[in-house]
Design a protein around this motif. Structure first.
Motif, short mmCIF file in Angstrom:
data_model
loop_
_atom_site.label_atom_id
_atom_site.label_comp_id
_atom_site.label_asym_id
_atom_site.label_seq_id
_atom_site.Cartn_x
_atom_site.Cartn_y
_atom_site.Cartn_z
N GLU A 31 0.95 -1.35 0.08
CA GLU A 31 -0.31 0.61 0.11
C GLU A 31 0.39 1.36 0.01
O GLU A 31 0.24 2.44 -0.91
CB GLU A 31 -0.72 0.00 1.26
CG GLU A 31 -1.50 1.02 1.19
CD GLU A 31 -2.82 1.28 2.13
OE1 GLU A 31 -3.30 2.06 2.74
OE2 GLU A 31 -2.63 0.51 3.31
N SER A 32 1.91 1.27 0.85
CA SER A 32 3.06 2.84 1.01
C SER A 32 3.71 2.75 -0.60
O SER A 32 3.85 3.85 -0.53
CB SER A 32 3.65 1.86 1.96
OG SER A 32 2.97 1.88 3.34
N HIS A 33 3.81 1.52 -0.86
CA HIS A 33 4.34 1.63 -2.65
C HIS A 33 3.19 2.08 -3.29
O HIS A 33 3.87 2.86 -3.65
CB HIS A 33 4.28 0.06 -3.26
CG HIS A 33 6.10 0.61 -3.73
ND1 HIS A 33 6.32 -0.87 -4.81
CD2 HIS A 33 6.80 0.68 -4.29
CE1 HIS A 33 6.96 -0.58 -5.89
NE2 HIS A 33 7.03 0.66 -5.84
N ILE A 34 2.24 1.98 -3.32
CA ILE A 34 1.53 2.76 -4.57
C ILE A 34 1.19 4.26 -4.01
O ILE A 34 1.54 4.94 -5.10
CB ILE A 34 0.50 1.82 -4.29
CG1 ILE A 34 0.17 0.66 -4.83
CG2 ILE A 34 -1.00 2.55 -5.19
CD1 ILE A 34 -1.27 -0.51 -4.37
N ILE A 35 1.01 4.75 -2.75
CA ILE A 35 1.47 5.78 -2.65
C ILE A 35 2.57 6.43 -3.06
O ILE A 35 2.12 7.97 -3.12
CB ILE A 35 0.15 6.29 -0.40
CG1 ILE A 35 -0.65 5.26 -0.74
CG2 ILE A 35 0.41 7.75 -0.49
CD1 ILE A 35 -1.34 4.68 0.70
N LEU A 36 3.59 5.97 -2.23
CA LEU A 36 4.74 6.70 -2.71
C LEU A 36 5.15 7.35 -3.81
O LEU A 36 5.62 7.27 -5.09
CB LEU A 36 5.61 5.36 -1.91
CG LEU A 36 7.91 6.15 -2.22
CD1 LEU A 36 7.99 7.32 -1.60
CD2 LEU A 36 8.36 5.30 -1.67
N ALA A 37 4.51 6.04 -4.96
CA ALA A 37 5.11 6.27 -6.22
C ALA A 37 4.03 7.40 -6.96
O ALA A 37 3.66 8.58 -8.09
CB ALA A 37 4.36 4.84 -7.52
N THR A 38 3.02 7.70 -6.32
CA THR A 38 1.66 8.57 -6.53
C THR A 38 2.33 9.83 -6.08
O THR A 38 2.37 10.83 -6.78
CB THR A 38 0.20 8.57 -6.11
OG1 THR A 38 -0.02 6.66 -6.91
CG2 THR A 38 -0.92 9.72 -6.47
#
Length: 520
Positions: free
Chosen positions: A331-338
């Protein structure tokens, strides 16, 4: 057939004179436009000022013929033999000369624009001030030819042989000379701007004062070439061989010479503003001083001793490392990329995503930068998604303030001026970046996610492989839990900012002292 009979037949509409024998004929000024003279023998004939436009002269023999001032536009001279012929001021625009023989021909100021000379033999020909714009000279033999002052704009010289050719002051801008042979040619003061010279053999070529701006010299062989005073601004020299090349006072601003071989080359006085120095082979390089000024006006001279030369030309890639004291979850990976996508819209130097190394307990983000001068501003923007952003950004501002204060204690005037210029430049850039703080709420980082609340370390590394810690949370590496009898180890409280001991001001000055103050 007599000349009078030929002219009468032509006037009566006859056009087929194939294989006719007109050797030594006096045909000055005649009109034989669109005639068929294929395989004709016109050796030593006088055809000066003749109209031979659209005439078929394929396979014709024109040895030692006089064709000065003749109109041969759109004529077919493929496989014709014109050795030692006189074509001074002749018009051969859009003519077909495929595999024609023009050995030692006189072609001074001849017009060849748009002509097809594929595979033609022009060795030892005199083409001074000839016009060969957009002509096709692929696989042509121009060895030892005289092309001084000629125009070859946008010409195709792919795989052509120009060994020993004199092209001084010629215009080859935007020409295609991929895999051509130029060994020992004279290209001094030649215009090669925008030319494609990829894979070209330019060994021992004289390129003094040549214009090679935006030229593609990737994989080119330039060993022993004389490039003194040449303009190579924005040129592509990727993987080029410049062994023992003379690059004294050459302009190389913004050039890309990644993986180039500069062993034994002389770069004394070269202008190297905004030139990366990664992956270079520099054994035995000679360089007494460099011009690092943005305009090449010697306002930023850097003198180098042998040890400094080695260090200067073994640059490392500037980078920013943010180490998070928590593993990266999906989940953090997706938010970080965004989040970084949004940041890149406001701050383009972060448009390249970071490399991510995930361990069992920590995550490392590495941002590669193009220049040293991007480091502080990029770190200011890169830390934005994390709880430590405020303290890290505050430290970056403190660093620049310390730089101003420490600079006043430097005894060497030149070094003081250089650091002052760098400090002013970085402060100006940071003030332009400062507004990026306002976009933090738009990143929509959930406070419940441990990854973004975890302690961080931020380190910057310059192109001289010096590292500078920007921020290190005092509790980095420690386990955080709630103070309760029953607790969830993943339920982490928000980290409070803590004072971080800054590096000494002299360390910061040393880190930035080699930054070019106007590098983009």
């Amino acid at each position: 057939m007599e000349i009078e009979e030929l002219l009468i037949s032509y006037a009566n509409g006859e056009r087929n004179f194939a294989a006719i024998n007109l050797s030594e004929a006096q045909l000055s000024g005649v009109n034989l436009s669109s005639a068929n003279l294929s395989k004709a023998n016109l050796s030593v004939a006088n055809l000066s000022r003749a109209n031979l436009s659209k005439t078929d002269l394929s396979y014709a023999k024109l040895n030692v013929a006089r064709l000065s001032g003749a109109n041969l536009s759109e004529a077919n001279l493929s496989h014709a033999i014109l050795n030692v012929s006189n074509l001074i001021l002749a018009n051969l625009s859009n003519a077909e000369l495929i595999e024609a023989a023009l050995i030692r021909a006189e072609l001074i100021r001849a017009e060849f624009s748009g002509a097809n000379l594929t595979g033609a033999n022009l060795s030892n020909a005199n083409l001074r001030e000839a016009r060969l714009r957009q002509s096709n000279l692929s696989r042509a033999n121009l060895s030892s030819a005289d092309l001084r002052g000629s125009s070859l704009i946008a010409a195709n010289l792919e795989a052509a042989n120009l060994q020993g050719t004199d092209l001084s002051r010629a215009d080859l801008s935007t020409a295609n000379a991929t895999n051509a042979e130029f060994r020992q040619a004279n290209l001094s003061f030649c215009n090669l701007s925008g030319a494609n010279l990829s894979g070209t053999n330019l060994r021992w070529v004289d390129l003094r004062g040549a214009n090679l701006r935006w030229a593609d010299l990737s994989d080119a062989k330039l060993s022993g070439a004389n490039l003194a005073g040449a303009d190579l601004s924005n040129a592509n020299l990727h993987n080029a061989s410049l062994v023992h090349a003379d690059l004294r006072e050459a302009r190389l601003m913004h050039a890309d010479w990644t993986d180039a071989n500069l062993s034994g080359a002389n770069l004394t006085g070269a202008k190297l503003h905004s030139v990366s120095r990664f992956g270079l082979k520099t054994e035995g390089i000679i360089c007494e001083w460099l011009d690092l000024s943005p305009d090449g006006d010697r306002t930023q001279i850097r003198r180098l001793n042998p040890e400094e030369v080695r260090k200067f030309f073994h640059q490392t890639l500037p980078k920013i490392q943010i180490i998070i004291d928590a593993p990266l979850d999906h989940e953090s990976h997706i938010i970080l990329a965004t989040a970084y996508y949004k940041i890149a819209q406001k701050y383009p130097p972060l448009s390249q995503p970071p490399t991510i190394k995930v361990g069992q307990r920590r995550t490392m983000l590495t941002f590669a930068m193009e220049t040293d001068n991007q480091l502080f501003c990029a770190a200011f923007a890169a830390i934005l998604p994390f709880a430590d952003s405020e303290e890290t950004q505050r430290n970056i501002v403190r660093f620049l303030q310390m730089l101003q204060v420490n600079n006043s204690t430097i005894s060497l005037a030149k070094e003081q001026i250089r650091i002052q210029n760098v400090s002013d430049f970085l402060t100006e850039r940071l003030s332009q970046t400062f507004q990026i703080k306002l976009m933090k709420p738009t990143l929509n980082i959930p406070k419940r996610l441990r990854f973004f609340q975890a302690p961080t370390q931020t380190v910057v590394c310059n192109s001289s492989d010096q590292t500078l810690p920007v921020y290190n949370h005092p509790n980095f590496g420690k386990h955080w839990v709630k103070s309760s009898s029953s607790f969830d180890p993943d339920d982490i409280t928000t980290i409070k900012s803590a004072q971080y001991t800054l590096p000494e001001s002299s360390i910061i000055s040393d880190f930035v002292k080699n930054f070019p103050h106007s590098q983009s």
